[in-house]
Design a protein around this motif. Structure first.
Motif, mmCIF file in Angstrom:
data_model
loop_
_atom_site.group_PDB
_atom_site.id
_atom_site.type_symbol
_atom_site.label_atom_id
_atom_site.label_comp_id
_atom_site.label_asym_id
_atom_site.label_seq_id
_atom_site.Cartn_x
_atom_site.Cartn_y
_atom_site.Cartn_z
ATOM 1 N N PHE A 189 -21.283 0.278 -1.949
ATOM 2 C CA PHE A 189 -20.957 1.169 -1.024
ATOM 3 C C PHE A 189 -19.691 1.423 -0.706
ATOM 4 C CE2 PHE A 189 -19.936 -1.550 2.460
ATOM 5 C CZ PHE A 189 -20.360 -2.818 1.951
ATOM 6 N N THR A 190 -19.044 2.323 0.085
ATOM 7 C CA THR A 190 -17.799 2.516 0.236
ATOM 8 C C THR A 190 -17.473 2.042 1.707
ATOM 9 O OG1 THR A 190 -17.787 4.761 1.107
ATOM 10 C CG2 THR A 190 -17.466 4.287 -1.256
ATOM 11 N N ALA A 191 -16.219 1.554 1.941
ATOM 12 C CA ALA A 191 -15.866 1.297 3.409
ATOM 13 C C ALA A 191 -14.277 1.109 3.360
ATOM 14 C CB ALA A 191 -16.317 -0.203 3.792
ATOM 15 N N ALA A 192 -13.625 1.501 4.448
ATOM 16 C CA ALA A 192 -12.259 1.364 4.936
ATOM 17 C C ALA A 192 -11.750 0.104 4.661
ATOM 18 C CB ALA A 192 -12.238 1.719 6.235
ATOM 19 N N ALA A 193 -10.718 0.030 3.746
ATOM 20 C CA ALA A 193 -9.849 -1.449 3.551
ATOM 21 C C ALA A 193 -8.525 -0.876 3.186
ATOM 22 C CB ALA A 193 -10.486 -1.945 2.411
ATOM 23 N N SER A 194 -7.569 -1.552 3.647
ATOM 24 C CA SER A 194 -6.155 -1.411 3.508
ATOM 25 C C SER A 194 -5.805 0.144 3.937
ATOM 26 C CB SER A 194 -5.681 -1.857 1.956
ATOM 27 O OG SER A 194 -6.382 -1.262 1.211
ATOM 28 N N GLU A 195 -5.332 0.958 2.703
ATOM 29 C CA GLU A 195 -4.746 2.122 3.114
ATOM 30 C C GLU A 195 -5.873 3.296 2.758
ATOM 31 O OE1 GLU A 195 -1.001 2.457 1.015
ATOM 32 O OE2 GLU A 195 -0.469 0.349 1.423
ATOM 33 N N GLY A 196 -6.981 2.847 2.102
ATOM 34 C CA GLY A 196 -8.190 3.908 2.083
ATOM 35 C C GLY A 196 -9.277 3.420 2.167
ATOM 36 N N LYS A 197 -10.369 3.869 1.393
ATOM 37 C CA LYS A 197 -11.600 3.457 1.436
ATOM 38 C C LYS A 197 -11.971 2.816 -0.303
ATOM 39 C CE LYS A 197 -14.813 5.089 3.713
ATOM 40 N NZ LYS A 197 -16.068 5.839 4.119
ATOM 41 N N ARG A 210 -18.615 -8.610 -1.110
ATOM 42 C CA ARG A 210 -17.322 -8.648 -1.740
ATOM 43 C C ARG A 210 -16.844 -7.111 -2.043
ATOM 44 N NH1 ARG A 210 -16.663 -8.785 -7.782
ATOM 45 N NH2 ARG A 210 -18.544 -8.360 -8.778
ATOM 46 N N GLN A 211 -15.556 -7.034 -1.983
ATOM 47 C CA GLN A 211 -14.626 -5.976 -2.357
ATOM 48 C C GLN A 211 -14.449 -5.901 -3.860
ATOM 49 O OE1 GLN A 211 -11.273 -5.186 0.070
ATOM 50 N NE2 GLN A 211 -10.444 -3.863 -1.413
ATOM 51 N N VAL A 212 -14.790 -4.713 -4.641
ATOM 52 C CA VAL A 212 -14.780 -4.503 -5.920
ATOM 53 C C VAL A 212 -13.391 -3.904 -6.229
ATOM 54 C CG1 VAL A 212 -15.851 -3.385 -8.012
ATOM 55 C CG2 VAL A 212 -17.115 -4.279 -6.294
ATOM 56 N N THR A 213 -13.011 -2.869 -5.530
ATOM 57 C CA THR A 213 -11.761 -2.118 -5.951
ATOM 58 C C THR A 213 -10.812 -2.546 -4.806
ATOM 59 O OG1 THR A 213 -12.334 -0.157 -4.883
ATOM 60 C CG2 THR A 213 -12.929 -0.282 -6.907
ATOM 61 N N ASN A 214 -9.454 -2.338 -5.460
ATOM 62 C CA ASN A 214 -8.361 -2.535 -4.365
ATOM 63 C C ASN A 214 -7.314 -1.428 -4.964
ATOM 64 O OD1 ASN A 214 -6.566 -3.513 -2.483
ATOM 65 N ND2 ASN A 214 -5.890 -5.007 -3.738
ATOM 66 N N LEU A 215 -7.657 -0.101 -4.958
ATOM 67 C CA LEU A 215 -6.782 0.836 -5.231
ATOM 68 C C LEU A 215 -6.038 1.486 -4.287
ATOM 69 C CD1 LEU A 215 -9.379 2.519 -7.526
ATOM 70 C CD2 LEU A 215 -7.604 1.210 -8.168
ATOM 71 N N LYS A 216 -6.191 1.293 -2.964
ATOM 72 C CA LYS A 216 -5.414 1.642 -1.964
ATOM 73 C C LYS A 216 -5.423 3.169 -1.763
ATOM 74 C CE LYS A 216 -2.493 -2.297 -1.496
ATOM 75 N NZ LYS A 216 -3.117 -3.351 -2.464
#
Length: 457
Positions: A189-197, A210-216
């Motif tokens: 699923f998608t969720a808000a994290a750092s500067e984006g989703k 666990r968070q899969v991407t960290n593309l901001k």
């Protein structure tokens, strides 16, 4: 996850032919409890359907410990198995201690059908731990005759105990019903994290998040590959909404489609060879299909209206999608090549997010009402409509569990948007996330890459 033993009035039970004969001989049960039972020789299974189905009770005995295995490790294994079997929707597992505390509440429901010969199924687990090498053994027992009905052994390490128990649970479900289970499945699923989703992954019951991407940046509409190794999603990483693929084992991301226009709502075909998605590359939102291996694109719809939200039929021969070509968004079905277009005649004004069930007999979707969106199911055989959510926030993005018994969806019923699951009659609603910004769930098949079972050195 387990609550209490109760009836599931809608659930279908598919009993493997081997176990059907055994249970019929032992119980005189299933035909008595399933007045509409039919046989399907072409499926090599005895299929029984009823509106009075009750879960099959199975006692989970205390785990036997060997070598360096601890009591905590054994109890954890039994608890995971308890949860997994309940999540199968066809088994009511209960631990021996529960039976001792309240034997009347846990009386075999099978006895209510007055079986000619009562049966008591039980699972005996055993764990051995030697130099960080773990062996899990499971036995399915008939406690009346003392027979061992099935025996399985799984080897790994303490770190992947949960996955080993999931495998045992799926094998028990498969032995008794012919179904593959859902214990090894996951939800992205998608969720808000750092500067984006960002894209997240969790197990079917909300554990191991666990968070899969960290593309901001914005990353949306994730979808699983059939082997559970990759997730395709829309990303604004270069400013334009392109399609990306992330390999969960290699932790490597790559472009799938980088072109002008919006590319979204990707979904893998049942054979894993194609991906259907929405693109505005030619100026209007249309449905396209891409060959996964040679990247060849085929445009399936040709209409000035907005065509969106494709979902494959389980055979891969048809695609259901949303189009506002009649004024309001409605559901349409076309062949996988774009021909033979027809509208699903559903008497609701605003319909979106169709999801074709794994059995092919139902389509889940959302419809907008005064209080937001609610989830409905259209029965393709009976041409009937069932509303699953009502007066509980806005409920969107339904997706099916791999066995077709449950749906995951996003909902604002507790104030903010999180992921929930429920049985396909709208009951047994369970909250899976608590981040408050979770949307677009996608449920994987019940498959894991072989690397997930390896032990880390």
């Amino acid at each position: 996850m387990k609550n209490q033993i109760h009836n599931n009035s809608f659930i279908r039970c598919v009993v493997s032919i081997r176990w059907a004969f055994y249970l019929l001989n032992r119980l005189g049960l299933l035909i008595l409890a399933f007045p509409n039972a039919t046989s399907a020789q072409t499926e090599v299974r005895l299929r029984a359907e009823t509106r009075a189905f009750t879960r099959l009770p199975i006692e989970l005995k205390p785990c036997q410990l060997r070598d360096q295995a601890t009591k905590e490790l054994g109890q954890r294994a039994v608890d995971i198995l308890d949860n997994d079997l309940w999540a199968s929707s066809v088994i009511a597992a209960y631990q021996t201690e529960e039976s001792r505390a309240n034997p009347e509440a846990l009386r075999l429901e099978l006895a209510l059908s007055r079986p000619s010969s009562p049966i008591r199924l039980a699972v005996q687990t055993q764990i051995s731990l030697v130099s960080k090498k773990l062996t899990l053994e499971g036995q399915l027992l008939d406690m009346v005759t003392g027979k061992t009905l099935e025996q399985k052994v799984y080897r790994g390490c303490p770190e992947n105990l949960r996955l080993l128990v999931h495998s045992l649970a799926d094998d028990i479900v498969n032995s008794l019903t012919g179904e593959k289970g859902i214990a090894k499945s996951r939800i992205t699923f998608t969720a808000a994290a750092s500067e984006g989703k960002e894209i997240f992954v969790m197990e079917y019951d909300g554990t191991n998040l666990r968070q899969v991407t960290n593309l901001k940046t914005l990353n949306l509409t994730p979808a699983w590959s059939n082997d559970g190794r990759e997730i395709v999603f829309t990303s604004y990483q270069r400013g334009n909404p392109d399609l990306f693929v992330v390999d969960l084992i290699a932790s490597r991301q790559s472009y799938l489609i980088k072109d002008n226009g919006l590319h979204s709502s990707p979904v893998w075909s049942p054979d894993g060879k194609k991906i259907a998605f929405v693109s505005t590359k030619d100026g209007n939102a249309e449905i396209y299909v891409m060959d996964v291996y040679n990247k060849h694109l085929q445009r399936l719809t040709q209409h000035p209206a907005i065509d969106a939200s494709p979902s494959w039929s389980p055979t891969g021969r048809e695609i259901v999608f949303t189009s506002d070509r009649l004024g309001n968004p409605q559901l349409f079905i076309m062949d996988a090549e774009g021909a033979n277009l027809r509208r699903l005649a559903i008497d609701l004004k605003y319909i979106d997010s169709p999801a074709w069930s794994p059995r092919g007999d139902k389509i889940a979707f959302v419809s907008r009402g005064p209080g937001g969106f609610d989830i409905f199911i259209y029965d393709m055989i009976g041409e009937t409509l069932m509303q699953l959510t009502n007066n509980a926030g806005s409920n969107e993005d339904p997706c099916w569990s791999p066995d077709g018994y449950r749906l995951a969806f996003s909902s604002t019923r507790d104030g903010r948007s999180d992921i929930y699951s429920m049985l396909s009659d709208g009951t047994d609603v369970r909250r899976l996330t608590y981040k408050g910004t979770c949307t677009s769930p996608a449920w994987s098949l019940n498959a894991r890459p072989a690397e997930d079972f390896l032990c880390k050195e």
